[in-house]
Design a protein around this motif. Structure first.
Motif, short mmCIF file in Angstrom:
data_model
loop_
_atom_site.label_atom_id
_atom_site.label_comp_id
_atom_site.label_asym_id
_atom_site.label_seq_id
_atom_site.Cartn_x
_atom_site.Cartn_y
_atom_site.Cartn_z
N ASP A 75 0.81 -1.21 0.00
CA ASP A 75 0.00 0.00 0.00
C ASP A 75 0.85 1.27 0.00
N VAL A 76 2.12 1.16 -0.34
CA VAL A 76 3.00 2.32 -0.39
C VAL A 76 2.49 3.28 -1.47
N SER A 77 2.58 4.58 -1.20
CA SER A 77 2.11 5.60 -2.13
C SER A 77 2.74 5.44 -3.51
N GLY A 78 1.94 5.71 -4.55
CA GLY A 78 2.43 5.62 -5.92
C GLY A 78 3.59 6.54 -6.19
N ILE A 79 3.62 7.69 -5.50
CA ILE A 79 4.72 8.63 -5.68
C ILE A 79 6.03 8.00 -5.25
N TRP A 80 6.01 7.31 -4.10
CA TRP A 80 7.23 6.66 -3.62
C TRP A 80 7.67 5.51 -4.54
N LYS A 81 6.69 4.82 -5.10
CA LYS A 81 7.02 3.75 -6.04
C LYS A 81 7.68 4.33 -7.30
N SER A 82 7.11 5.44 -7.79
CA SER A 82 7.67 6.09 -8.99
C SER A 82 9.06 6.62 -8.71
N LEU A 83 9.27 7.21 -7.52
CA LEU A 83 10.58 7.73 -7.17
C LEU A 83 11.60 6.60 -7.07
N ALA A 84 11.19 5.49 -6.47
CA ALA A 84 12.09 4.33 -6.36
C ALA A 84 12.47 3.81 -7.74
N GLU A 85 11.47 3.75 -8.63
CA GLU A 85 11.73 3.30 -10.01
C GLU A 85 12.74 4.23 -10.68
N GLY A 86 12.57 5.54 -10.46
CA GLY A 86 13.47 6.51 -11.06
C GLY A 86 14.89 6.39 -10.56
N PHE A 87 15.05 6.16 -9.27
CA PHE A 87 16.39 6.03 -8.72
C PHE A 87 17.05 4.72 -9.16
N GLY A 97 2.19 9.65 -11.99
CA GLY A 97 1.50 8.67 -11.15
C GLY A 97 1.92 7.24 -11.44
N TRP A 98 1.37 6.34 -10.64
CA TRP A 98 1.72 4.92 -10.70
C TRP A 98 0.50 4.11 -11.10
N ASN A 99 0.64 3.33 -12.15
CA ASN A 99 -0.44 2.45 -12.58
C ASN A 99 -0.08 1.02 -12.19
N ALA A 100 -1.00 0.33 -11.58
CA ALA A 100 -0.73 -1.03 -11.09
C ALA A 100 -0.43 -2.01 -12.23
#
Length: 307
Positions: free
Chosen positions: A140-152, A229-232
């Motif tokens: 349930d982690v925020s999509g923003i954090w998932k996108s940031l992790a993907e970017g890093f 944003g993050w799409n599942a």
């Protein structure tokens, strides 16, 4: 105020390409020690006053032109550096040439571009997306954090890729010619006589380098895709990343222009990571490498002034 050079360059196999507003000059050191030069007239389609010359749009155009021109120039320089020895085209390449009505050389370059793009998408888009999916799963982690992790993850892959390339002997020589290109332009901007001795004194780092641009693309993509944003759904998310890549490239180009034009604490902060990466993508050249870079630079400038 220091003179600003309108010529930009690129290292090639045993040589340097210098691009002015009116064309491309290439100088390559042949196996016999002589320097062979070639000039090809070419104007960017991103002309001021046209749609393709609009801010952001021009960045996309320049990115595509740089990719295709770079591949063509690398292929040409490899032929010259190899003393003109051409490999026999494969049956598949000959078949494509006949079907497409293009020369075999154009087909080979086109295939190389397609393969390079495909590998880049796999390395910098598919792999980071898979990694972020693996890390977070259905959490349930925020999509923003998932996108940031993907970017890093994407940024880490990019830096790792550069470090790996720097360990290859032939690539290291290209990086030395990259340094020669920068020192040559710095010598001109310092308004000194264009000699290898003078150019050797200057820095091999430059604010308008393509390394800076590539880093900015990575950095801007982290923030941009966090906002998108993050799409599942993995495929939808991947498609969105690829679809928005031209926008990211265009925004990064504008940021690079601003950061190179002004000198204050903010623009220096923007330039700093790219300049740091140039310590990897450029190496200290030898005087004979700078001699090649100066030959390309002088040819580009002479044709530019003749226009």
């Amino acid at each position: 105020m220091a003179k600003i050079c309108t010529v930009g360059g690129q290292a090639v196999m045993e040589g340097v390409m210098m691009k002015s507003a009116s064309g491309i000059a290439v100088a390559v050191r042949k196996p016999d020690g002589e320097i062979e030069t070639k000039y090809t007239p070419m104007r960017s389609k991103a002309q001021k006053g046209t749609f393709l010359g609009l801010p952001v749009v021009r960045g996309v155009v320049v990115f595509i032109e740089s990719l295709t021109t770079g591949m063509n120039t690398l292929t040409e320089s490899a032929k010259i550096a190899g003393d003109g020895i051409d490999e026999e085209p494969t049956k598949f390449e000959k078949w494509l040439s006949e079907k497409l009505g293009k020369s075999t050389e154009s087909v080979v370059v086109g295939l190389a571009v397609i393969i390079a793009v495909a590998l880049s998408v796999g390395l910098f888009f598919v792999l980071p997306n898979l990694a972020s999916t693996f890390i977070f799963g259905k959490s349930d982690v925020s999509g923003i954090w998932k996108s940031l992790a993907e970017g890093f993850v994407r940024l880490a892959i990019f830096i790792g890729y550069i470090l790996l390339c720097a360990r290859v002997k032939d690539v290291r020589r290209v990086f030395m010619y990259h340094g020669a290109e920068h020192k040559t332009i710095a010598c001109y901007e310092a308004e000194q006589e264009m000699t290898p001795e003078n150019a050797m004194k200057h820095t091999r780092l430059h604010a308008r380098c393509g390394t800076n641009y590539l880093f900015l693309v990575m950095a801007v993509s982290i923030l941009f895709f966090a906002l998108v944003g993050w799409n599942a759904n993995f495929l939808v998310r991947l498609a969105l990343r690829i679809a928005f890549l031209p926008v990211v490239a265009g925004l990064s180009y504008e940021l690079l222009r601003v950061a190179a034009k002004y000198d204050n604490w903010l623009t220096r902060a923007v330039r700093a990571p790219g300049l740091a990466l140039q310590r990897i993508t450029t190496k200290e050249p030898t005087p004979d490498m700078i001699e090649v870079a100066i030959s390309a630079f002088n040819l580009a400038m002479s044709r530019e002034s003749a226009q």
